[in-house]
Design a protein around this motif. Sequence first.
Motif, PDB file in Angstrom:
ATOM      1  N   LEU A  76       0.813  -1.224   0.000  1.00  0.00           N
ATOM      2  CA  LEU A  76       0.000   0.000   0.000  1.00  0.00           C
ATOM      3  C   LEU A  76       0.843   1.268   0.000  1.00  0.00           C
ATOM      4  CD1 LEU A  76      -2.990  -0.732   2.374  1.00  0.00           C
ATOM      5  CD2 LEU A  76      -3.046  -0.271  -0.075  1.00  0.00           C
ATOM      6  N   ALA A  77       1.864   1.286   0.840  1.00  0.00           N
ATOM      7  CA  ALA A  77       2.686   2.499   0.940  1.00  0.00           C
ATOM      8  C   ALA A  77       3.352   2.821  -0.392  1.00  0.00           C
ATOM      9  CB  ALA A  77       3.726   2.335   2.033  1.00  0.00           C
ATOM     10  N   ALA A  78       3.610   1.783  -1.191  1.00  0.00           N
ATOM     11  CA  ALA A  78       4.266   1.997  -2.486  1.00  0.00           C
ATOM     12  C   ALA A  78       3.368   2.740  -3.467  1.00  0.00           C
ATOM     13  CB  ALA A  78       4.695   0.660  -3.077  1.00  0.00           C
ATOM     14  N   ALA A  79       2.073   2.753  -3.201  1.00  0.00           N
ATOM     15  CA  ALA A  79       1.137   3.423  -4.111  1.00  0.00           C
ATOM     16  C   ALA A  79       1.045   4.923  -3.855  1.00  0.00           C
ATOM     17  CB  ALA A  79      -0.248   2.803  -3.977  1.00  0.00           C
ATOM     18  N   ARG A  80       1.659   5.390  -2.771  1.00  0.00           N
ATOM     19  CA  ARG A  80       1.525   6.820  -2.439  1.00  0.00           C
ATOM     20  C   ARG A  80       2.319   7.681  -3.421  1.00  0.00           C
ATOM     21  NH1 ARG A  80       1.967   6.589   4.208  1.00  0.00           N
ATOM     22  NH2 ARG A  80       0.095   5.336   4.473  1.00  0.00           N
ATOM     23  N   PRO A  81       1.736   8.767  -3.888  1.00  0.00           N
ATOM     24  CA  PRO A  81       2.424   9.622  -4.856  1.00  0.00           C
ATOM     25  C   PRO A  81       3.761  10.160  -4.348  1.00  0.00           C
ATOM     26  CG  PRO A  81       0.109  10.189  -4.742  1.00  0.00           C
ATOM     27  CD  PRO A  81       0.360   9.194  -3.643  1.00  0.00           C
ATOM     28  N   GLU A  82       3.888  10.323  -3.031  1.00  0.00           N
ATOM     29  CA  GLU A  82       5.151  10.823  -2.476  1.00  0.00           C
ATOM     30  C   GLU A  82       6.292   9.863  -2.781  1.00  0.00           C
ATOM     31  OE1 GLU A  82       1.932  12.773  -1.116  1.00  0.00           O
ATOM     32  OE2 GLU A  82       2.241  10.700  -0.528  1.00  0.00           O
ATOM     33  N   ARG A  83       5.970   8.577  -2.820  1.00  0.00           N
ATOM     34  CA  ARG A  83       7.002   7.589  -3.135  1.00  0.00           C
ATOM     35  C   ARG A  83       7.424   7.711  -4.600  1.00  0.00           C
ATOM     36  NH1 ARG A  83       7.132   2.704  -5.456  1.00  0.00           N
ATOM     37  NH2 ARG A  83       8.766   1.246  -4.841  1.00  0.00           N
ATOM     38  N   LEU A  84       6.465   7.986  -5.459  1.00  0.00           N
ATOM     39  CA  LEU A  84       6.796   8.184  -6.870  1.00  0.00           C
ATOM     40  C   LEU A  84       7.705   9.397  -7.027  1.00  0.00           C
ATOM     41  CD1 LEU A  84       6.390   7.479  -9.860  1.00  0.00           C
ATOM     42  CD2 LEU A  84       4.292   8.844  -9.822  1.00  0.00           C
ATOM     43  N   LEU A  85       7.378  10.458  -6.294  1.00  0.00           N
ATOM     44  CA  LEU A  85       8.219  11.660  -6.332  1.00  0.00           C
ATOM     45  C   LEU A  85       9.641  11.313  -5.889  1.00  0.00           C
ATOM     46  CD1 LEU A  85       8.726  14.742  -6.511  1.00  0.00           C
ATOM     47  CD2 LEU A  85       7.792  14.931  -4.196  1.00  0.00           C
TER      48      LEU A  85
END
Lengths: 376, 213
Positions: A108-117
């Motif tokens: 789930l945490a991997a889906a957060r946009p902050e991780r993409l950033l």
Amino acid sequence: MKIVIAESDVVTAYGWGMAPLWSGLLAGRTAIRPTKWFARRGFVSDQAAIIADLDASSDGSRVMAMLRRLLAPLVGRFDPLTPILLATTVGEIEYLQRAVLGNETQLLAAARPERLLEQVKIFLGLRGPGMVVSSACTSSVAAVALAASMIRRSQAERVLVVACDAISEFVYSGFSGLLSLSAQPARPFDVDRDGLSLGEAATWALVTDARASEAMGCSAEILGWGNTTDAVHITAPDCSAQGLSRAIEKACAMAKRSAGEVVFIAAHGTATSFSDAMEMKAFKDVFGRPRPTFSIKGGTGHTLGAAGLVQLLVAQRALATGIVPGTVGLTKPDPLALGWVSSKPAMAATNSVAISTNSGFGGVNTAMLLAGGARS
Amino acid sequence: MIHAIGWCDMERWGCVGANWASRHGTTPDLSASAEAEMLIGQPVEYYQRMPIQTRVSLIAMSQALQASRWREMEMGEIGVACAGYEGCEDANLRYFQDYVQAGRFIGLGNLFIYTLATSAAGEAAIALGLNGPTLYAQSHYAPVSALIEQSRQMAVEGEAQGLLALWSDARAAVCFAVGAEAGDGVEEVVEGHWELSPGILVRHLTAKVQEEP
């Protein structure tokens, strides 16, 4: 101070770069096709504008696969402290899908946009400020406006804006559930339009002070922008079009330009019945007399968080070439849009002024005024 | 810069503002619209379909708005800038789990519409009639400070006369009423605890207000 989009690149279902996008739009050819991705689902459409040669297997998500290839030429090019703004609506939503389908909550945490950033920053070697900007389908223009604002206040000399969204079962099922999808490629502003087609895209733009951009070859100047909210309904547009009208008026006021100076309009044009009608009402209320107006979504599909910046780059190319694209998919204009839209390209004076508008869920609206410059 | 602060979680709500007697209390049953509407100060259309994140956000925003007195001052456009580590993760999960449990055949539109990072703030903005910009702006570092600074800069730019900077997660929300001009020391109640999670910040703010004579 002059603020410009000095450099940019894009990938859409037309292919990698501006050239296939531009030639596809001018030829009136759509990149929306039937897809078998969701063939076993009960969706109301099988149409989508999908980037064909994208291998997401090693990158984990389609947006990261897009971004790795699109941003590769930028690696190591910028000062590591260059600020970056990432615009997206759902980011790497595949991780949430996998978390639910495979009961793997650790994803789930991997889906957060902050991780993409974070991933994008690491990939580009950036260590400076970074922010995720999301405002439904206006996300990327809102990010360009923030970038321009940062430069105007001397917080940065240049800001990198990256925008992306990919086709996913999550989003496709949602729009299908809302009965927003057309069973055929979208037909913006057409009398027989019956919904949107989803697309995917990634794009970036380097927003700079013009003085810093001269060495790189200047292009479109950002003259002003306006962001508003209808405050009427979470999904439906405001039939009075007051929110979008205010956004356009604010953009013109910031730019110190009259509406009469706007030579053409790059419209949001999703091809949903109410949204297109709302836009046309705003254009008529603010501009009065018709001027060339186009939507790219009959070609690219609706690319959500990337849509605004892709559209802005097309407007930039139109300003530079003096050719305003027609609206792909348009056969018979809605009487509301008659005299404004066409399936054929139109000519416009080069180095003129154009406006690009977007609206989205939550009743958000943006308008951005651009002045054109031929690329040196 | 900060003219007022409002907050709400499942247990407590409150607000502080310049020239405004701070208030706090026990959060009413959020499933009962009448009690929530008393706190919000107006009827709210579609309250019953709103997720908890939207309800606590709406109450926090309404408290900040009341304590700011912006309405009495007939302030022009008011915008909303929001952030939160979880974004709309809770709403995303609810939507997709429902879709999967229903056989992956049809998505429920009423759940899908909340799957945007701006959904909670956006629907609260509709309920409160706020027609300035609405956006989610989550900074990589010090997100609350960055959100407030971003809001101030948007006010300075004239994008709105004031902004409600909303820091929220699925169960708690803290809202700062941010203007272009210098504030009146309201932010002192935060006491340097800017980057706490919304739930912990709500508890801190409530404790600070309870300390007041």
